[in-house]
Structure formats: C-alpha cells, structure tokens
Design an enzyme around this catalytic site. Structure first.
Site, short mmCIF file in Angstrom:
data_model
loop_
_atom_site.label_atom_id
_atom_site.label_comp_id
_atom_site.label_asym_id
_atom_site.label_seq_id
_atom_site.Cartn_x
_atom_site.Cartn_y
_atom_site.Cartn_z
N CYS A 19 0.82 -1.05 0.05
CA CYS A 19 -0.08 -0.12 -0.01
C CYS A 19 0.80 1.30 0.15
O CYS A 19 0.23 2.26 -0.55
CB CYS A 19 -0.87 -0.29 1.12
SG CYS A 19 -1.93 -1.39 1.48
N MET A 28 -6.43 0.44 -8.27
CA MET A 28 -6.07 -0.30 -7.24
C MET A 28 -6.17 -1.78 -7.44
O MET A 28 -7.55 -2.13 -7.90
CB MET A 28 -6.59 0.18 -5.91
CG MET A 28 -6.33 -0.64 -4.80
SD MET A 28 -7.24 -0.13 -3.29
CE MET A 28 -7.36 -1.61 -2.16
N HIS A 78 5.83 11.08 -10.80
CA HIS A 78 6.10 9.82 -10.89
C HIS A 78 6.99 9.32 -11.75
O HIS A 78 8.28 9.39 -11.48
CB HIS A 78 4.75 9.12 -11.00
CG HIS A 78 4.74 7.60 -10.52
ND1 HIS A 78 4.91 7.22 -9.33
CD2 HIS A 78 4.66 6.61 -11.31
CE1 HIS A 78 4.96 5.88 -9.06
NE2 HIS A 78 4.54 5.36 -10.14
#
Length: 539
Positions: A41, A83, A326
C-alpha cells in the site's frame, strides 16, 4: 522534571499501541498489518497515508467520509480504479483483509528513522574493484542479457537473450523495483522497495553480486553518473522513506552524501515530511541527475561535478513543476525529459540542456508511462507516448520543437484502448509496433491481454490478443522489453507467489509467439531490463 527523548518515544508508542488495541488489534497483529501496508500500500498511499497516486488513508479522513470496516474490506477485496483487487487476486487472505481494514482505521504508526550511519553499517563490498575482471570473462553475449525481476522472491534472474537460458539467480532486496545499467552496460544497478541497492557485474564468468548497501527503508529509483568523464563514478538512490536522496560511490556503493528532500509544496506551501524521490535520470548534457520530487511538485537538477571537493558540495537547482511526479523517460533526442504528474493528469517536460521547465501537458487520468515510448511518426515527427492507469487512452505527444514546432509539447493523438489499467508502453526503432499491457485493469481477461498499434498509422485498429495460459495461471501480463537488436519483445506473466508462470517471447515484426521461458524459478516475474537498451535509453 525533564524527560528524555527515549521516554517520550516510549510514551508515544504506548499511546499508539493502546489506540490500536482499542481498534481490536494486538501488538502482533499491528506488526503484521504494518508489514502488509509497506509491501502492498505505501507506494501509492504514502508511509504517512496522506496519499499521492492513491487516495489519502488517514483514519480521521476515512471516518469523516463514512468509510467503515465493511467498506474498506470490499475495496481491498475487489479493487478500485487503478488499485489491484488484493482479495480476488489471492494476494491477501480474508483474515488479512479484515486486519487491514482495522489497521487503516487505527492511528498511523510513526515510521522508523534511517541515518547515514545506518547506511554505512549496512554497506558491503563482496568483490573489491581491483579484483574484478578488466574485460568480459563470459563467453555469452552479455549485452543481450535480460535482468528479470522475480518480485516477491527478492531475486533478480539474469537470462541470456540469445539462448533464453537462465544464467544466474541473485538475491536482492524485497520487491526489486528497477534495474539500471551503467553507461557501458557492464553493471546492473538494482534497487528494491526495501531501499536495498546492489551492483551486479556482468563481465564475470557468471553474473556476480559485487556490492550492496541498504540505503533507505523504502525506495524506487537508482541511477549512475553518465556524463563524459564521470561515467560510473557515482550512483544516486532516491528514497521514499526517509524522504531524501543518497549519493554513493558508483563502483562500491560507499555512501558519500545524504540530502533531505523534506520541504514545502513547490517551495511555498504546506510542509511535507513525506516528500519522496520518484524517478531519476542521468543527463547526457551535463554532470547532473534529474530527480523528481513527488509530493512537493518539484524537479531537482543535482550537479555531482564537485562532490570530490572538501565538504562534498552539491549544487541543486529546484524547478517548480506539478505535484505528485512519478515515472518518465527521455524524448528521442535525449535532451527533453518527460515525466508523469499522475494525480494532476499531466506530463511535465524538462529541458536537460538549459535546465528549464518547458511544458505541462494535459493528458488522461493517472498517466503511467514507465519510460514511455519513442518513435518518428510520418506526419508529427518525433513523438513520445504514455498510457494511463484509470483511462482507456494512450496520449501521443510531439517532441520536436525545432523540426515540427506546430506539434511540439501537444497531444497530437489520443488513442482509445480496449481497457484502462495500462502500466507499461514500449516500442523499438526496428519494430513497427507500439505495445501496451493492462495489468491493473479490473478484469482477469483484460489483465491477460496485450495490444499493438502500427506506429506509422495510428488510425488503424489495434491487434489485441489474450495470452494463452495467463488466465489459467491467474497471471497479469506485464512489462514489455525488447532484445538488443529489436527483433523480439518479452512480456512477463505476473502470477501468485505460490505458482510458477512464464515469460513469453514474441516476434517484433509478426507478433507471433516465438518461445516461452518457463521453470520452477519463474515465480512473480515482473520487470525485465535488456542490458543494451537500458544502457542506451532505447524505448
């Protein structure tokens, strides 16, 4: 009476433990939950749970939004957006999902520190530089080796790209994230999500681990110095926790300099303890690294030219760009660096030659280019492309301001894909195809699918196919990598830690399957890095 720091830390730990126990967690369960959170996570949601690529998971925010244990269990089981469905994929058991729902509604544990002294104490040289070969001792075509990440095994497999034979499996850190090659390709530099870095020497008779250092507790990025005169002299690791970057000796990984990246949002706003270093590239125009600071929305240009001087000086230029930077890669000319600001739904462009912020380009939802894909389009000229995690789109961006100024730093084509959930996009100068995967799409059928578009005619429908055997193995096809001469590309079947899968090899012209790499050792294969292409930034 003044209490020592140790007493205060003990009181805080006891208070957190009491609160967690109130949520129904024993100390043993709390430790298990912390480990699961780190492994599955923290990368997207942050160590402090403040969110980045993923949503904010602070317990107060969850409770204010009415997120109950049952709601959290459903999301963890079935996935949401980009996710993964941790329960459906069999990665977490129902008991672990129940545990994580309780954990997320408990106070956020204080992450541990990691100091410069800790790095030095966890630094090892297995083969001194003067004992390493001065020329390749292997008889194999080492420039066509593939470094294959066996993610959940904590290993990297070196595979011969010519013969498809396993050459060597080497132990690495937990969940290796990337491999980077030295400029000459001799060394693979490895970084794991547990912050452990390694150097693998490919010139030895068989690939050899020559040095390692635990640089931080959570990391994603590593690179070396590549500018002329500094080739392989230094390495740099970008840390997620603690938030910093560390400069190391490029041959031994001896720690030389630690620099905190804690700071303010774009130099002006909220103070960030968790201000993580995302992607790093090494400039071809100057002795600099380009570091992308995720939460703060900055790109740092780090000059390593004077680090041999007394005091180890580093000149850092900070450019305010977009928040939550990112991953990214070079345009075709290796002058312009394009990086995803995935929460902002933008691609940021940095000019490595002038050190300037060039553009911020709106794209789709959660761009995730990996390194992206470069080619020359017959109309738009040089272009670079990214896929998206949450959109079924590929954004194609013009990258030639001199030869094709009318298309530069614009989305010249938005291609529709059959699914969302793309993680990697790749091509090669000798292949006519642009290849994409869908490993975080919401269905197993999408996860097992690959698609290819003709680079010179983006109007044509893609060729898409479901990889035989992927559904049976409950595997997600992930990460495309070409061999040295661009005649084939490899894709991993990322499966469960209890099941061996395969790596499939395709003809780069016909898209026909040529071979499968199988064996008991092929467990949780993910990223693959070809020595020659990685060393030369070919993607």
């Amino acid at each position: 009476m003044r209490w020592s720091k140790a007493i205060w830390v003990g009181i805080l730990a006891a208070a957190l433990g009491a609160l967690a126990f109130a949520q129904g967690l024993t100390p043993e369960q709390m430790e298990e939950a912390k480990q699961i959170y780190f492994q599955q996570c923290a990368g997207c949601h942050g160590v402090l749970r403040k969110g980045a690529t993923g949503k904010n998971l602070e317990p107060d925010k969850l409770k204010e939004a009415g997120k109950t244990e049952d709601y959290l269990k459903a999301i963890i089981t079935n996935g949401f957006g980009g996710m993964p469905a941790w329960g459906k994929l069999g990665i977490l058991t129902p008991e672990q999902i129940d545990l994580m729902a309780k954990f997320l509604l408990s106070p956020v544990p204080e992450p541990p520190p990691w100091t410069f002294e800790d790095i030095k104490n966890n630094w090892k040289v297995y083969v001194p530089v003067n004992q390493r070969p001065t020329k390749p001792e292997t008889t194999r075509n080492w420039q066509n080796f593939f470094g294959v990440i066996l993610r959940d095994m904590g290993q990297v497999a070196i595979v011969d790209g010519d013969t498809k034979e396993l050459v060597k499996i080497l132990p690495t850190g937990y969940a290796t994230h990337i491999l980077r090659s030295s400029k000459d390709g001799r060394y693979f530099y490895v970084i794991g999500r547990d912050g452990k870095a390694e150097i693998i020497d490919l010139w030895s008779k068989e690939p050899t681990l020559v040095a390692e250092a635990k640089v931080c507790l959570d990391a994603r990025s590593i690179d070396t110095s590549k500018y002329e005169g500094y080739e392989g002299k230094y390495a740099v690791v970008g840390c997620y926790w603690p938030s910093n970057f560390v400069v190391l000796d490029g041959q031994t990984l001896e720690p030389l300099k630690m620099v905190s990246t804690e700071g303010y949002v774009q130099s002006t706003g909220e103070f960030l303890r968790e201000n993580r270093v995302a992607s790093i590239v090494s400039s071809h125009f100057s002795p600099e690294w380009i570091l992308n600071i995720k939460e703060g929305g900055q790109t740092w240009l780090v000059d390593y030219a004077n680090i041999d001087l007394k005091g180890k000086p580093l000149n850092v230029r900070m450019i305010d760009t977009e928040r939550f930077l990112h991953d990214g890669g070079w345009a075709l000319d290796k002058r312009y660096f394009l990086v995803a600001a995935n929460t902002a739904k933008k691609i940021v462009v940095i000019d490595a030659k002038t050190g300037e912020f060039v553009a911020s380009i709106p794209v789709g939802d959660k761009p995730h280019p990996g390194r992206g894909a470069n080619w020359v389009h017959p109309e738009y000229g040089p272009v670079w492309a990214t896929g998206h995690i949450k959109d079924n789109k590929i954004a194609v961006i013009g990258t030639d301001p001199k030869g094709h100024p009318e298309y530069a730093w614009k989305v010249v084509k938005m291609i529709e894909t059959p699914y969302p959930g793309n993680l990697f996009i790749k091509t090669h100068p000798k292949s006519p195809w642009l290849i994409v995967d869908f490993p975080v799409a919401p269905t197993p059928e999408a996860n097992a699918t690959l698609c290819a578009w003709q680079k010179d005619d983006l109007e044509k429908d893609p060729i898409c196919w479901q990889v035989p055997g992927a559904l049976e193995k409950k595997a997600r096809m992930v990460h495309i990598e070409f061999n040295k001469d661009g005649t084939e590309f490899w894709v991993s079947a990322w499966g469960n830690v209890n099941t061996s899968t395969f790596i499939v090899v395709y003809d780069a012209q016909t898209l026909k399957e040529k071979a499968r790499i199988t064996g008991d050792w092929v467990i949780t294969p993910t990223g693959k890095f070809n020595v020659y292409n990685t060393a030369n930034d070919i993607y």
